[in-house]
Design a protein around this motif. Structure first.
Motif, PDB file in Angstrom:
ATOM      1  N   THR A  60      -5.178   1.657   4.459  1.00  0.00           N
ATOM      2  CA  THR A  60      -4.010   2.399   3.645  1.00  0.00           C
ATOM      3  C   THR A  60      -6.237   2.242   2.414  1.00  0.00           C
ATOM      4  O   THR A  60      -6.314   3.232   1.940  1.00  0.00           O
ATOM      5  CB  THR A  60      -3.667   1.966   2.149  1.00  0.00           C
ATOM      6  OG1 THR A  60      -2.163   2.137   3.883  1.00  0.00           O
ATOM      7  CG2 THR A  60      -2.915   2.928   0.940  1.00  0.00           C
ATOM      8  N   ILE A  86      -0.946   2.177  -5.415  1.00  0.00           N
ATOM      9  CA  ILE A  86      -0.573   2.980  -4.282  1.00  0.00           C
ATOM     10  C   ILE A  86       1.303   2.961  -4.788  1.00  0.00           C
ATOM     11  O   ILE A  86       1.484   4.287  -4.196  1.00  0.00           O
ATOM     12  CB  ILE A  86      -0.938   2.305  -3.141  1.00  0.00           C
ATOM     13  CG1 ILE A  86      -2.401   1.987  -3.037  1.00  0.00           C
ATOM     14  CG2 ILE A  86      -0.004   2.324  -2.009  1.00  0.00           C
ATOM     15  CD1 ILE A  86      -2.678   0.941  -2.066  1.00  0.00           C
ATOM     16  N   TYR A 125       4.988   5.819  -2.982  1.00  0.00           N
ATOM     17  CA  TYR A 125       4.232   6.022  -3.195  1.00  0.00           C
ATOM     18  C   TYR A 125       3.764   6.951  -4.758  1.00  0.00           C
ATOM     19  O   TYR A 125       5.279   7.917  -5.017  1.00  0.00           O
ATOM     20  CB  TYR A 125       3.275   7.275  -2.231  1.00  0.00           C
ATOM     21  CG  TYR A 125       2.918   6.593  -1.018  1.00  0.00           C
ATOM     22  CD1 TYR A 125       2.342   5.503  -0.697  1.00  0.00           C
ATOM     23  CD2 TYR A 125       2.940   7.481   0.279  1.00  0.00           C
ATOM     24  CE1 TYR A 125       2.151   5.260   0.612  1.00  0.00           C
ATOM     25  CE2 TYR A 125       2.929   6.997   1.727  1.00  0.00           C
ATOM     26  CZ  TYR A 125       2.312   5.686   1.335  1.00  0.00           C
ATOM     27  OH  TYR A 125       2.326   5.477   2.743  1.00  0.00           O
ATOM     28  N   TYR A 176      -2.819  13.188   4.895  1.00  0.00           N
ATOM     29  CA  TYR A 176      -1.532  12.150   5.495  1.00  0.00           C
ATOM     30  C   TYR A 176      -0.250  13.262   5.552  1.00  0.00           C
ATOM     31  O   TYR A 176       0.104  14.218   5.213  1.00  0.00           O
ATOM     32  CB  TYR A 176      -0.949  11.181   4.462  1.00  0.00           C
ATOM     33  CG  TYR A 176      -1.682   9.551   4.471  1.00  0.00           C
ATOM     34  CD1 TYR A 176      -2.589   9.288   5.092  1.00  0.00           C
ATOM     35  CD2 TYR A 176      -0.615   8.524   3.786  1.00  0.00           C
ATOM     36  CE1 TYR A 176      -2.973   8.336   4.897  1.00  0.00           C
ATOM     37  CE2 TYR A 176      -1.088   7.438   3.721  1.00  0.00           C
ATOM     38  CZ  TYR A 176      -2.670   6.890   4.226  1.00  0.00           C
ATOM     39  OH  TYR A 176      -3.216   5.798   3.959  1.00  0.00           O
TER      40      TYR A 176
END
Length: 234
Positions: A24, A212, A219, A231
């Protein structure tokens, strides 16, 4: 067992041959850098691994990108990922040690360099080379950047928060100026654990923070906005 591939909206990263998988924080660096990178004709990606950062920058720019990688298997994997992407004609893998690389000057450089200079190491030599500064320390990385960067060029790095403080001091002593700083938390309740810095020859500092996840482990809106173009499920 980690997945052998990570699918994005416009490309797929296969990662079965590399020690370090898509993570990430690297995705955050790629998206943050792509949103702030000037329009340049050429980019150098130091330590490309799977090729993730090169692919993210290629999606958002028209630059030709040279991706240098020392590890043979990672270089082969990155080359295959590039060829399968929509931008294979302007993505090029160079299997070489950046300390010996003598390419032309680049107006922009990006690197997700080895982490954890002093931390305990894994039994895997390949993972150590990817995660620890066993093959490329901060001073050596900066020396390579200074040698390969155009006179008025800029560069992006991702590091652990504590390591970034040391790297920044070295960069400043080498004549660079930190222009963009992204401080990354897991959640608003956590301390910073990563920092992305974009350095150049001059400029004033702009600092951004991002979490995050929120308290419910969803999210955050800021993270979703940053990664929305990449994404699959955002």
């Amino acid at each position: 067992m980690a997945n052998t591939f990570f699918e994005f909206k416009q490309f797929t990263v296969h990662q079965d041959k590399t020690a370090m998988k898509v993570c990430t924080d690297a995705c955050i660096q790629g998206a943050f850098t792509a949103s702030r990178m000037p329009a340049v004709p050429r980019v150098l990606d130091i330590g490309t691994g799977t090729g993730l950062l090169s692919l993210m920058l290629a999606q958002q720019s028209s630059a030709a990108i040279d991706a240098i990688e020392l590890d043979e298997q990672a270089a082969l994997q990155a080359a295959a990922n590039f060829e399968a992407s929509p931008w294979g004609d302007r993505l090029h893998v160079i299997r070489e040690d950046v300390r010996a690389f003598s390419g032309e000057h680049y107006p922009f450089i990006i690197s997700n360099p080895p982490f954890y200079e002093q931390d305990l190491k894994s039994p895997s030599h390949q993972r150590n080379a990817a995660m620890h500064a066993v093959s490329l320390g901060y001073e050596e990385l900066l020396a390579a950047i200074k040698r390969l960067l155009s006179k008025d060029g800029s560069f992006s790095v991702l590091l652990p928060y504590d390591g970034f403080q040391r790297f920044n001091a070295l960069a400043v002593s080498g004549g660079f100026v930190l222009r963009e700083l992204l401080l990354v938390r897991q959640t608003p309740a956590h301390d910073y654990f990563r920092a992305v810095g974009i350095f150049g020859p001059a400029g004033t500092l702009n600092t951004t923070e991002i979490s995050i996840y929120d308290a419910q482990r969803n999210y955050t809106p800021e993270f979703s906005a940053l990664l929305q173009q990449y994404y699959l499920y955002l």
